[in-house]
Structures are given as structure tokens and as C-alpha cells.
Design a protein around this motif. Structure first.
Motif, PDB file in Angstrom:
ATOM      1  N   ILE A  25      25.459  43.393  48.314  1.00 30.86           N
ATOM      2  CA  ILE A  25      25.817  42.387  49.318  1.00 30.86           C
ATOM      3  C   ILE A  25      27.077  41.671  48.834  1.00 30.86           C
ATOM      4  O   ILE A  25      27.924  41.254  49.605  1.00 30.86           O
ATOM      5  N   LEU A  26      27.187  41.597  47.511  1.00 33.25           N
ATOM      6  CA  LEU A  26      28.352  40.941  46.913  1.00 33.25           C
ATOM      7  C   LEU A  26      28.950  41.853  45.858  1.00 33.25           C
ATOM      8  O   LEU A  26      28.238  42.410  45.026  1.00 33.25           O
ATOM      9  N   GLU A  27      30.259  42.018  45.937  1.00 34.17           N
ATOM     10  CA  GLU A  27      30.946  42.765  44.906  1.00 34.17           C
ATOM     11  C   GLU A  27      32.138  41.938  44.446  1.00 34.17           C
ATOM     12  O   GLU A  27      33.007  41.582  45.240  1.00 34.17           O
ATOM     13  N   VAL A  28      32.126  41.612  43.179  1.00 31.31           N
ATOM     14  CA  VAL A  28      33.201  40.802  42.613  1.00 31.31           C
ATOM     15  C   VAL A  28      34.052  41.733  41.768  1.00 31.31           C
ATOM     16  O   VAL A  28      33.534  42.447  40.919  1.00 31.31           O
ATOM     17  N   ASP A  29      35.347  41.748  42.048  1.00 28.55           N
ATOM     18  CA  ASP A  29      36.208  42.749  41.414  1.00 28.55           C
ATOM     19  C   ASP A  29      37.368  42.061  40.704  1.00 28.55           C
ATOM     20  O   ASP A  29      38.239  41.488  41.332  1.00 28.55           O
ATOM     21  N   GLY A  55      38.945  37.962  34.889  1.00 26.76           N
ATOM     22  CA  GLY A  55      38.691  39.391  35.075  1.00 26.76           C
ATOM     23  C   GLY A  55      37.222  39.747  35.040  1.00 26.76           C
ATOM     24  O   GLY A  55      36.791  40.545  34.220  1.00 26.76           O
ATOM     25  N   VAL A  56      36.462  39.149  35.942  1.00 26.56           N
ATOM     26  CA  VAL A  56      35.027  39.401  35.976  1.00 26.56           C
ATOM     27  C   VAL A  56      34.696  40.320  37.146  1.00 26.56           C
ATOM     28  O   VAL A  56      35.204  40.124  38.248  1.00 26.56           O
ATOM     29  N   SER A  57      33.899  41.350  36.889  1.00 27.50           N
ATOM     30  CA  SER A  57      33.494  42.273  37.955  1.00 27.50           C
ATOM     31  C   SER A  57      31.991  42.502  37.887  1.00 27.50           C
ATOM     32  O   SER A  57      31.450  42.725  36.809  1.00 27.50           O
ATOM     33  N   GLY A  92      41.933  38.711  42.126  1.00 26.20           N
ATOM     34  CA  GLY A  92      40.734  39.517  42.255  1.00 26.20           C
ATOM     35  C   GLY A  92      40.132  39.421  43.645  1.00 26.20           C
ATOM     36  O   GLY A  92      40.635  38.686  44.496  1.00 26.20           O
ATOM     37  N   ALA A  93      39.087  40.179  43.853  1.00 28.35           N
ATOM     38  CA  ALA A  93      38.483  40.235  45.178  1.00 28.35           C
ATOM     39  C   ALA A  93      37.029  39.784  45.117  1.00 28.35           C
ATOM     40  O   ALA A  93      36.346  39.972  44.116  1.00 28.35           O
ATOM     41  N   ILE A  94      36.593  39.139  46.194  1.00 31.27           N
ATOM     42  CA  ILE A  94      35.183  38.799  46.368  1.00 31.27           C
ATOM     43  C   ILE A  94      34.770  39.502  47.651  1.00 31.27           C
ATOM     44  O   ILE A  94      35.097  39.032  48.741  1.00 31.27           O
ATOM     45  N   ASP A 100      36.533  41.168  52.051  1.00 29.98           N
ATOM     46  CA  ASP A 100      37.080  40.315  50.994  1.00 29.98           C
ATOM     47  C   ASP A 100      37.229  38.886  51.519  1.00 29.98           C
ATOM     48  O   ASP A 100      38.014  38.625  52.432  1.00 29.98           O
ATOM     49  N   ILE A 101      36.479  37.970  50.930  1.00 24.76           N
ATOM     50  CA  ILE A 101      36.559  36.573  51.390  1.00 24.76           C
ATOM     51  C   ILE A 101      37.390  35.720  50.442  1.00 24.76           C
ATOM     52  O   ILE A 101      37.481  34.514  50.594  1.00 24.76           O
ATOM     53  N   GLY A 102      38.003  36.361  49.454  1.00 23.64           N
ATOM     54  CA  GLY A 102      38.735  35.620  48.428  1.00 23.64           C
ATOM     55  C   GLY A 102      39.933  34.869  48.970  1.00 23.64           C
ATOM     56  O   GLY A 102      40.298  33.822  48.448  1.00 23.64           O
ATOM     57  N   ASN A 103      40.555  35.393  50.009  1.00 22.05           N
ATOM     58  CA  ASN A 103      41.782  34.768  50.490  1.00 22.05           C
ATOM     59  C   ASN A 103      41.640  34.129  51.861  1.00 22.05           C
ATOM     60  O   ASN A 103      42.632  33.718  52.452  1.00 22.05           O
TER      61      ASN A 103
END
Ligand SMILES: Nc1ncnc2c1ncn2[C@@H]1O[C@H](COP(=O)(O)OP(=O)(O)OP(=O)(O)O)[C@@H](O)[C@H]1O
Ligand code: SF4
Ligand SMILES: [Mg+2]
Lengths: 400, 334
Positions: A25-29, A55-57, A92-94, A100-103
Motif C-alpha cells: 500500500i506504501l512504497e518508500v523509495d 535514502g530510506v526505502s 525520493g518517492a512516497i 507518488d504523493i511526495g510532491n
């Protein structure tokens, strides 16, 4: 756990990834969060950065639970706050549900706010002291205009019941409740919008030990009943043990080891994880391998403004060698669902004498560039797990 | 400064757990009610509160009493004055009809004038206080909550305001400003224009303290997790500022209010003395005091009446402010 293989939701669809726990459901890259440090004076220049998360994934499966563990100041809360978009990530991406909701700008973010909620650490500051319990729990409905005003109360009472509080107490103020009860109110608020992901930032560490278990049980019931996925943040490995099938261990803004519960608790390969584990009182462990010696880490956590070169743990690591200062250890997959970032990865007492990563990085055993070693190997850097991994004992790639 | 909430909760709440009987008979008490209970126990605050209420009631009643003819602040009584226009009889001409005597010069009833004067003085200082508090609260919230360059600009404006030579400007600008108020804004010339001028000037120079206090509070509130929680729910900025943060600010707002109000009562008197505020025959405590100063030696009762009323309201308001602060913040200030 089911054993099916499903392609990742990530951008890179060419590599198939085994995700026995289901789609994420969530992927943190490669998530990064740097806080600028401003100089004093009139013109406030940026003089440096706090590299709180660097830099957490990781992935959290639908309805699953990932435990995020680490010492104070290692960036756990920051990770949680970036994911819930209280902060805008530096890089990075969420990816939530594939998007992707990061931006996203605040307006575009609003629909996602329903799906990602947070349970806070401090039950004394997480509830507005001037609002009644009813308006605290009902606020999400009012903000999103979801139900007519008249129905808010019945929904609030329903939620109070779910979290084990008296539904007739909706008219009371937070100060009339104890810490444990307040935490339940906070949980009810987080549940109001029926989120798909709950970020629980040390939800029980401010509570009495006797209350902690009750609240963890409540969270577990909620997970089972509503199928909510959890990112469960804690500062020690004891709390997440029964809650999270997968655990990530963080140190100074980076994940140093991540994997299935069993791999982390019984086959930890990172010296930092091993140190954390040695502090967990553990009956089962005593049965298999005798009582573990408490590993005491020397020194303080270094500043995230100026983290050590190479491996960030090296200033406190009992195994540190030259290569640790020169080369950053990659987060290497060493088992079906197990990754570790250490040049000398190995189970406690079985750490290798030579760095396992040197050849992969194209360097010699001291970490100097080695022209004879050939080009560095392409490593799998995606957030999930690949179906091939690196066998540290045989020092070769394995397929199941 | 924090409200008593956190402290209170440690004492009041005991963890009952979900299984414990929850139907204990505790009346729901908001933090406000708890503060009120503390306030009621403080005798000095209660006395000053009663005095302040009394003043406001008097101020409200005066216009009706004037209309009903009970108070006659404008009727002259030449027959009660001697050849030097000083009141006949002892003590400034005190009699049943004129309990505080009559004015030297024209012989108006002193009680009627000071009573009606309270109305104008309080109306002006209350309006100015409201203006200052509203400007200060909005500036403080916006400054503290948004930070960055907005905060910096508001900070500079505050510095500039404080550096301004207020009284001089006030005098120098009064004719220009009065012309502006009457011609551009269409406010009737004379007393209404002057009153508006004083209110606006006091308000525009008086908000800085409020803004600073509110900003400091907002900076600490902003880091509370309930603000984060509201942000996570997608609350708008307006909701964040005014529904989440503002209700936690009313303690410092009330305290600053009760401290600014007496300062403005004195300020109005000072301005009246300088001839900027409302002019006689419309009475304010300030302009009566100004008239009476020249009779300080010859007619003590006349001089004493407005001075005493100003002193009492200023002291009461200050004591009330202290009491309110102590009631809302039981931890600090012993
Ligand atoms: N808003 C911020 N501005 C600047 N630095 C910050 C900010 N928030 C956190 N930090 C810094 O980032 C680092 C990580 O903080 P974080 O709160 O994420 O740690 P944590 O793992 O949650 O620790 P704890 O267990 O104490 O809650 C710390 O060094 C902290 O000082
Ligand atoms: S890479 Fe080196 S310093 Fe880092 S944990 Fe491994 S052995 Fe220790
Ligand atoms: Mg934290």
C-alpha cells in the motif's frame, strides 16, 4: 502468509519482486529529508543540513505492518512525518497505492489525507485541550464534509466504542482522561476516516507499562478488524515484536537492516541490530542459545549534520575496519526477505573476517578502488525484495 | 506560559482502563471552568472584578439616566457660584442635589459630569483595547504560524511601531487626521471624529505587545501534536489558526486585555489633557481632570473626583489582570 508472487507496483516493472505479504500500500523509495540550518542575523543563509532521513526505502503491504525501530534521533519520527506529508521530502518517492504523493501540493494531497493517518506519541499534546472529545473525533468528518452534521455524533459514539471508551463521554475534555484513555481518543480520531495506512509514532512509549499492552492489543484488534496497514515506529525491538511481521532497523537516517520478523530476531546480521536485540529480555532466545550478553555501544550517536563517512555506524561499531570508513555498505539482500547494510554482515559471533561487499563494490578489502576487481556489480536497490539474493557465506548470487 | 491543562490532568485523571467503571459522577469541567474556580477563590481579584463590573454598569446606565433627567451634566447653575465663580458653600458646594458639588466656572453638577465621563472614557479605551487586541492577535498568529519572511516583516513593523515617537506624532498629526476622518470617512466633525482618532491611534500603537505575546505562544503551540493532527486531517489554514490555535490563546489574550485596558484609560486621560480627545462640554474623565487641575487648590472636591475615579479603575483593572493571569496559569508567578 501466502506464497504467491506479484509484480511490484513500482516504476520498475522489469524486475519481478516476490511479495508474499501482498501488494504494497506504501512504497518508500530512497526517501530523503534534510532540514536546512540557517545562520543567524538579518540575511539568513543556509549553512548546513540536518540529514534526518537519508535514502530510506521500504514497503508496507496492504493490511500489513512494518516496524521501524531505532534509537532516539535516528529519524523515525521524521520518516513518519514525511510519509504523512507533514513535511515535504527533500528527495525520493512516497508511492501510496501506486501514486507518488511526495510532491503533491496541499490541495491535491487532501484526498490522500483520508487514507493516511497518524497516531501520535504524546497523548498529552496530541489532543487539543480546548476541544471536547466529540469535536476532536468528529473533526475529520467536518473537515472533509463527509456526513451531515447530525450524523457526526453517532459516528463519534461508534468510534468511542470501538476504542473501548464510554460513548457517553463525547462531551468531556481531554484533561478528564488518563494517558491511556487519551491515546485511545487519538486512535479513534485516526480511525474516523477509515484510513488504509496508519503511521503509529511510538504510540505506547509515553504510557505506563501496564497500559502499553492494552493499547497494543487495541491496535492489533483494529488491524484485524479493519485491515489497516501499519507503520509502527518504536525505539526498541520489544514493542513491535508481536505486532509486525516485518521490521526495519534505522540508524542515523538510514535503514541498516530490514527483513521478516524471524530473520531479524533470530538471524540478525547487522552489529547494530544485534546490539539492540541484546537489550530485549527474551525468553525464547534463552531456550535456544542461552542468555545473550548485553552488547553495550560505546559513545553517542553522531550528529546527523555531519554524519561519519562510509558506514554511519562505524564510530560505535565493534567490528569497524578501514573499508567501513571508505565505502558505504550497500543495503544488500542476503535472504528471501532480508536485507542488511554491513561490510561484515553475519550472525552474532559469525561475522566474516573479510568484507563480503568488496567485490560487489569493485574495491579491495581495505575499501580502496581495485582496478583488478572488475566493474562494480549492479545491485538491487528497489524498495521491496528481489527473488535472487546474495549468499554471504558462499559469496555468490543465489536463486531460490 | 501554559494553561493549567497539562498539570491538571495529572491530578484529575486516573487511568481506569477500558474495563474500569466509567460512569463516575464527574461533572464535565472545561479548562475554563477550572480557571474560573481558581479565580473565585482569590479575594483581591474578586473585589477588583466587582469594581470593574460596577464601572461598566455605571457607564452603561449613564446615557439613560441623562435622558431621564436624573443626571444633568450640561445644566449650568450660576446661582450656586460666588463672585469668583467658585461654588458657594463648603467642599465644592456639596448638597443633596449635588452630592459632589458643582463645577467652578459654570456650575454644572460634578457627579453628573464624572458619571457621564466614565461612559465616554470607557467607551473610548474599550474600543481602542479591542482594536489593539484584534490587530495584535491576528498579527501574532499569522507571524508565529507562518514563520519565514512574513514573520520577519511583522517583526520589523513591530520594531518600527515601538520606535515611533507616538505622542508627538499624535499631536502633530491630529489636525490632518481629523480632516481626513471627517472629509474622507464622513464621520461627523467634533467629538465623534476626535473619539475615533484617539481610538485608532491608541489601537495602532498598542497592538505590538499583544502580537509578541501571541506569537510566542503560537510558536510553542505549533509544535504540539494536535496541530500536526489537524494538518494531517487536511484542515485549512483558517481552521488551523482560528479553530485549533486561537482557543488555546484566550488566556494570554484575556491577560493582555486586562492590562492594556487600564493603560488606555490613563492614555485617554493624558490625551484629553493635551486636548486631543473629546472636548468639553462632552465629559470624559480626562477632560474633567484637565479642567479641574486649575482648581486643585481652591476646589479640592472637584479636583479629587475625576482623579479618584481614574485611579480606582486603573488599579482595579491591573489587579484583575494579575488575578486572571494567576487563575489561568497556576504554575507561574507566585
Ligand atoms: N523540524 C526539524 N528541524 C530540524 N531538525 C529536525 C527537525 N525534526 C527533527 N530534526 C532532527 O532530525 C533528527 C531526527 O529526528 P527524529 O525526531 O525523526 O528522531 P526520532 O528517531 O523520532 O527520535 P525520538 O526517538 O527521539 O523520537 C534529529 O537529529 C532531530 O534533531
Ligand atoms: S559496515 Fe563496518 S562499521 Fe558498519 S556496521 Fe558493518 S562492520 Fe560495523
Ligand atoms: Mg520520534
Amino acid at each position: 502468509m501466502t506464497d504467491q508472487t506479484i509484480p511490484t507496483m513500482g516504476a520498475d516493472t522489469s524486475s519481478t519482486v516476490a511479495t508474499p505479504a501482498g501488494e504494497p500500500i506504501l512504497e518508500v523509495d530512497n526517501l530523503r529529508m534534510y532540514f536546512p540550518i540557517k545562520s543567524g542575523g538579518l540575511i539568513r543563509r543556509t549553512v548546513g543540513h540536518v540529514q534526518a532521513v537519508d535514502g530510506v526505502s521500504f514497503q508496507v503491504p496492504v493490511g500489513g505492518a512494518l516496524g521501524l525501530v531505532g534509537e532516539s534521533g535516528c529519524g523515525k519520527s521524521t520518516t513518519g512525518r514525511v510519509i504523512t506529508r507533514l513535511y515535504k521530502p527533500t528527495g525520493g518517492a512516497i508511492r501510496f497505492d501506486g501514486r507518488d504523493i511526495g510532491n503533491l501540493k496541499p490541495r491535491a494531497l487532501k484526498p490522500f489525507r483520508r487514507d493516511i493517518q497518524m497516531i501520535f506519541q504524546d497523548p498529552y499534546t496530541s489532543l487539543n485541550p480546548r476541544h471536547t472529545v466529540g469535536s476532536i473525533i468528529g473533526a475529520p468528518l467536518a473537515i472533509h464534509n463527509l456526513v451531515p452534521k447530525k450524523q457526526i455524533l453517532s459516528r463519534v459514539q461508534e468510534l468511542l466504542e470501538v476504542v473501548g471508551l464510554n460513548p457517553e463521554h463525547y462531551n468531556r475534555y481531554p484533561h478528564e482522561f488518563s494517558g491511556g484513555q487519551r491515546q485511545r481518543i487519538g486512535i479513534a480520531r485516526a480511525l474516523t476516516l477509515q484510513p488504509k495506512l496508519l503511521v503509529a509514532d511510538e504510540p505506547v512509549s509515553a504510557l505506563d507499562v501496564s497500559i502499553q499492552a492494552q493499547v497494543v492489543n487495541l491496535l492489533q484488534d483494529i488491524q484485524r478488524e479493519f485491515g489497516v496497514a501499519f507503520l509502527f515506529i518504536a525505539h526498541d525491538l520489544a514493542v513491535v515484536r508481536h505486532f509486525c511481521p516485518e521490521i526495519a532497523v534505522m540508524y542515523l537516517g538510514k535503514i541498516v537492516e530490514i527483513g521478516e520478523r524471524d530473520r531479524i530476531y533470530r538471524h540478525a546480521n547487522h552489529p547494530y541490530t544485534q546490539a539492540l536485540l541484546s537489550a530485549v529480555p527474551d525468553v525464547k532466545q534463552a531456550a535456544i542459545g542461552g542468555r545473550r550478553e548485553r552488547i553495550r555501544l560505546e559513545g553517542d550517536v553522531p550528529s546527523p549534520i555531519n554524519p561519519p563517512s562510509g558506514c554511519r555506524f562505524r564510530t560505535r561499531c565493534p567490528l569497524a575496519q578501514e573499508i567501513c570508513a571508505r565505502q558505504e555498505p550497500p543495503l544488500l539482500q542476503i535472504g528471501p526477505r532480508h536485507k542488511v547494510a554491513c561490510h561484515f554482515a553475519g550472525e552474532l559471533g559469525q561475522h566474516p573476517f573479510k568484507p563480503v561487499t568488496a567485490r560487489l563494490l569493485g574495491v579491495d578489502d581495505q575499501g580502496n578502488p581495485d582496478p583488478g576487481a572488475g566493474p562494480p556489480t549492479e545491485l538491487f536497490t528497489q524498495p521491496g525484495f528481489a527473488d535472487t539474493w546474495f549468499d554471504i557465506k558462499g559469496r555468490s548470487s543465489v536463486e531460490p | 506560559m501554559t494553561t493549567g491543562t497539562e498539570l491538571e490532568s495529572h491530578f484529575i485523571a486516573t487511568d481506569l482502563g477500558p474495563e474500569a467503571p466509567e460512569d463516575r459522577k464527574v461533572a464535565s469541567k472545561s479548562p475554563t471552568q477550572l480557571a474560573l474556580a481558581r479565580f473565585r477563590k482569590d479575594k483581591l481579584s474578586m473585589v477588583s472584578f466587582v469594581i470593574v463590573v460596577f464601572y461598566f454598569l455605571a457607564a452603561l446606565a449613564a446615557p439613560f439616566l441623562v435622558q431621564a433627567g436624573v443626571l444633568n451634566p450640561f445644566t449650568t447653575h450660576d446661582e450656586l457660584l460666588d463672585a469668583n465663580t467658585l461654588p458657594l458653600g463648603g467642599f465644592g458646594g456639596i448638597s443633596w442635589d449635588h452630592p459632589l458639588g458643582v463645577e467652578p466656572g459654570v456650575g454644572r453638577d460634578v457627579l453628573s459630569r464624572v458619571w457621564y465621563g466614565i461612559t465616554f472614557s470607557l467607551a473610548i479605551s474599550l474600543s481602542a483595547t479591542l482594536l489593539a487586541v484584534i490587530i495584535g492577535v491576528v498579527a501574532g498568529i499569522v507571524s508565529g504560524a507562518s514563520g519565514g519572511w512574513i514573520d520577519a516583516i511583522i517583526g520589523r513593523i513591530i520594531d518600527l511601531t515601538l520606535a515611533f515617537p507616538q505622542t508627538l506624532m499624535l499631536l502633530a498629526l491630529s489636525s490632518v487626521a481629523l480632516a481626513f476622518i471627517t472629509e474622507v470617512l464622513g464621520v461627523p466633525a467634533g467629538d465623534p471624529a476626535r473619539a475615533l482618532y484617539v481610538i485608532v491611534v491608541l489601537g495602532l500603537f498598542g497592538w505590538t505587545g499583544v502580537a509578541r505575546i501571541v506569537r510566542g505562544q503560537v510558536l510553542s503551540l505549533r509544535e504540539r501534536e494536535f496541530v500536526h493532527a489537524a494538518q494531517l486531517l487536511g484542515a485549512s489554514k483558517m481552521r488551523l489558526y482560528f479553530r485549533e490555535i486561537l482557543p488555546n490563546l484566550w488566556a494570554p489574550i484575556l491577560v493582555t486585555f486586562t492590562l492594556i485596558m487600564p493603560a488606555f484609560v490613563s492614555a485617554e486621560a493624558a490625551l484629553a489633557y493635551l486636548g486631543v480627545s473629546i472636548h468639553p462640554p462632552t465629559p470624559t474623565l480626562g477632560n474633567i481632570l484637565r479642567d479641574s487641575l486649575s482648581y486643585a487648590q481652591n476646589d479640592f472636591v472637584y479636583f479629587f473626583s475625576p482623579a479618584f475615579l481614574i485611579a480606582v479603575i486603573v488599579v482595579s483593572f491591573n489587579l484583575l489582570g494579575d488575578g486572571v493571569r494567576d487563575a489561568l496559569d497556576p504554575k507561574g508567578h507566585q
